[in-house]
Write a protein that holds these residues in place. Structure first.
Motif, short mmCIF file in Angstrom:
data_model
loop_
_atom_site.label_atom_id
_atom_site.label_comp_id
_atom_site.label_asym_id
_atom_site.label_seq_id
_atom_site.Cartn_x
_atom_site.Cartn_y
_atom_site.Cartn_z
N ARG A 1 17.69 2.65 4.70
CA ARG A 1 17.10 1.42 5.23
C ARG A 1 15.88 1.01 4.40
NH1 ARG A 1 16.55 -0.12 11.35
NH2 ARG A 1 14.50 -1.03 11.56
N LEU B 1 10.10 -0.18 12.45
CA LEU B 1 10.80 0.69 13.40
C LEU B 1 10.24 0.53 14.81
CD1 LEU B 1 10.69 3.90 11.20
CD2 LEU B 1 12.59 2.31 11.45
N VAL C 1 3.58 -4.19 16.62
CA VAL C 1 4.38 -2.97 16.75
C VAL C 1 5.42 -3.19 17.85
CG1 VAL C 1 2.81 -1.86 18.42
CG2 VAL C 1 4.33 -0.45 17.03
N ALA C 2 6.61 -2.62 17.66
CA ALA C 2 7.67 -2.71 18.65
C ALA C 2 7.65 -1.43 19.49
CB ALA C 2 9.02 -2.89 17.96
N GLU D 1 22.17 -2.67 21.28
CA GLU D 1 20.75 -2.45 21.09
C GLU D 1 19.91 -3.23 22.10
OE1 GLU D 1 22.94 -3.43 18.92
OE2 GLU D 1 23.06 -1.88 17.38
N ARG E 1 10.40 -13.38 11.47
CA ARG E 1 9.89 -12.86 12.73
C ARG E 1 10.27 -11.41 12.94
NH1 ARG E 1 8.74 -17.36 15.79
NH2 ARG E 1 7.91 -16.11 17.46
N ALA E 2 11.49 -11.07 12.63
CA ALA E 2 11.97 -9.72 12.89
C ALA E 2 12.79 -9.25 11.70
CB ALA E 2 12.82 -9.72 14.16
N PRO E 3 12.11 -8.73 10.69
CA PRO E 3 12.81 -8.32 9.49
C PRO E 3 13.84 -7.24 9.80
CG PRO E 3 10.54 -7.54 9.48
CD PRO E 3 10.69 -8.44 10.65
P1 AMP Z 1 16.42 -1.09 15.60
O1 AMP Z 1 17.14 -1.26 14.29
O2 AMP Z 1 17.28 -1.25 16.81
O3 AMP Z 1 15.57 0.12 15.61
O4 AMP Z 1 15.41 -2.33 15.73
C1 AMP Z 1 14.43 -2.52 14.82
C2 AMP Z 1 14.21 -3.99 14.68
O5 AMP Z 1 13.12 -4.38 15.54
C3 AMP Z 1 13.74 -4.37 13.30
O6 AMP Z 1 14.81 -4.52 12.41
C4 AMP Z 1 13.01 -5.66 13.56
O7 AMP Z 1 13.92 -6.71 13.63
C5 AMP Z 1 12.38 -5.41 14.93
N1 AMP Z 1 10.99 -4.96 14.79
C6 AMP Z 1 10.53 -3.71 14.97
N2 AMP Z 1 9.19 -3.65 14.73
C7 AMP Z 1 8.82 -4.90 14.39
C8 AMP Z 1 7.57 -5.50 14.00
N3 AMP Z 1 6.45 -4.80 13.93
N4 AMP Z 1 7.59 -6.81 13.71
C9 AMP Z 1 8.72 -7.53 13.77
N5 AMP Z 1 9.91 -7.03 14.12
C10 AMP Z 1 9.97 -5.73 14.43
#
Ligand code: AMP
Ligand code: MG
Length: 305
Positions: free
Chosen positions: A52, A58, A111-112, A173, A213-215
């Motif tokens: 990745r 993350l 942060v997510a 997800e 917004r959400a790479p």
């Molecule tokens: P996953 O692949 O299910 O773990 O989801 C991760 C996804 O959450 C990333 O590919 C982004 O799209 C989004 N994400 C996570 N942290 C951030 C952040 N700090 N800013 C923007 N998007 C985020």
């Protein structure tokens, strides 16, 4: 073989994670590839194992007992959504605190965060007593795993351990909701719908997608090797299958009336098509409500090359 890596022994997983290891972890959505969020080397191993890009941020997973405000700045809306849906399949994107390192957020100032509801994930998170990153435990761009066997198929050589918590109950997800001081937007659809979010907030929320917004939310994602054909009705699906078969193609057909069942089985179906060496998948799209919207989103990404 590497089957001895699959276990239900949570203490062993804690030991592996504490010494910088990476562990396949069941959640109610999909299996994650877990590592200590604050351990730079362990997180680097997660990126490397998945292949990745390191600028794709993350999600940090926390225990229900954790003080999430140590990791992120919660607006009133974020707090209300956490109270309503945690533990559960909802990820909140909020401003990060100084605790959160760049290697988790790809240098972003948000942060997510998520508190998963799978009992084994909760037990593990309680035991480690810190945040775990846990992106889906599959190779980058491929189909997410919903069983321990899927994780072993994709990452068996790279993981230190896989906790087997059975098949994921949700199967797609988490919903990602960005809560900033002046706006609330759904960035990724999941089982928790915009309607449910609006009901809690008593306000209309936006929705937005895209790399800025959400790479990592790339258009081609969740991709099986087979070509994916999407149709709206069962009749169209049967016709498409006949047409493809007539042209000498081998077809895997996906159709569920029940959308929860569809979500639970979607990724296994996509994987099954590749395992059985079908060159085509015909999927009958689900309804445009509830988790149907998340399934449609993932199927459209699976169909994009
Ligand atoms: P996953 O692949 O299910 O773990 O989801 C991760 C996804 O959450 C990333 O590919 C982004 O799209 C989004 N994400 C996570 N942290 C951030 C952040 N700090 N800013 C923007 N998007 C985020
Ligand atoms: Mg993923």
């Amino acid at each position: 073989m590497t089957e001895h890596k699959v276990t239900t022994d949570i203490a062993k997983a804690v030991e592996v994670l504490s010494s910088g290891g990476i562990v396949g972890m069941p959640t109610e959505t999909v299996y994650g590839l877990a590592a200590f969020a604050l351990d730079e080397n362990a997180v680097a191993r997660v990126f490397a194992a998945k292949g990745r890009p390191t600028n794709h941020p993350l999600i940090v997973h926390l225990s229900p007992d954790a003080d999430a405000s140590q990791w992120g700045e919660f607006t009133n809306e974020a707090r209300a959504l956490a109270d309503a849906f945690w533990p559960g399949p909802l990820t909140l994107l909020v401003r990060r605190t100084s605790l959160v390192p760049d290697w988790v957020t790809g240098g972003r100032d948000t942060v997510a965060l998520r508190v998963p509801s799978h009992p084994m994930a909760i037990e593990l998170l309680r035991a480690v007593n810190t945040g775990l990153v846990a992106p889906s435990a599959n190779k980058f761009g491929k189909v997410s795993p919903t069983t321990a066997a899927h994780v072993m198929d994709d990452l068996g050589d790279d993981v230190d351990l896989v906790l087997d918590g059975g098949a994921c109950a949700v199967g797609v997800e988490s919903t990602i909701v960005e809560c900033l001081p002046d706006s609330v937007s759904v960035l990724r659809p999941g089982t928790i719908t915009s309607d449910q979010i609006e009901l809690v907030l008593q306000a209309v929320v936006g929705s937005s997608s895209g790399e800025a917004r959400a790479p990592g939310m790339l258009l081609s994602h969740y991709s099986p090797d087979a070509d994916v054909f999407l149709v709206e009705t069962l009749e169209e699906g049967i016709q498409k299958k006949q047409e493809l078969t007539k042209n000498g193609r081998s077809v895997h057909f996906i159709h569920f009336d029940d959308i929860d069942e569809y979500a639970r089985h979607l990724y296994d179906e996509l994987r099954h098509a590749d395992l059985s060496k079908c060159d085509s998948i015909v999927a009958v799209m689900p309804v445009t409500s509830g988790v149907g919207l998340a399934i449609r989103d993932r199927l459209m990404k699976a169909a994009t090359r």
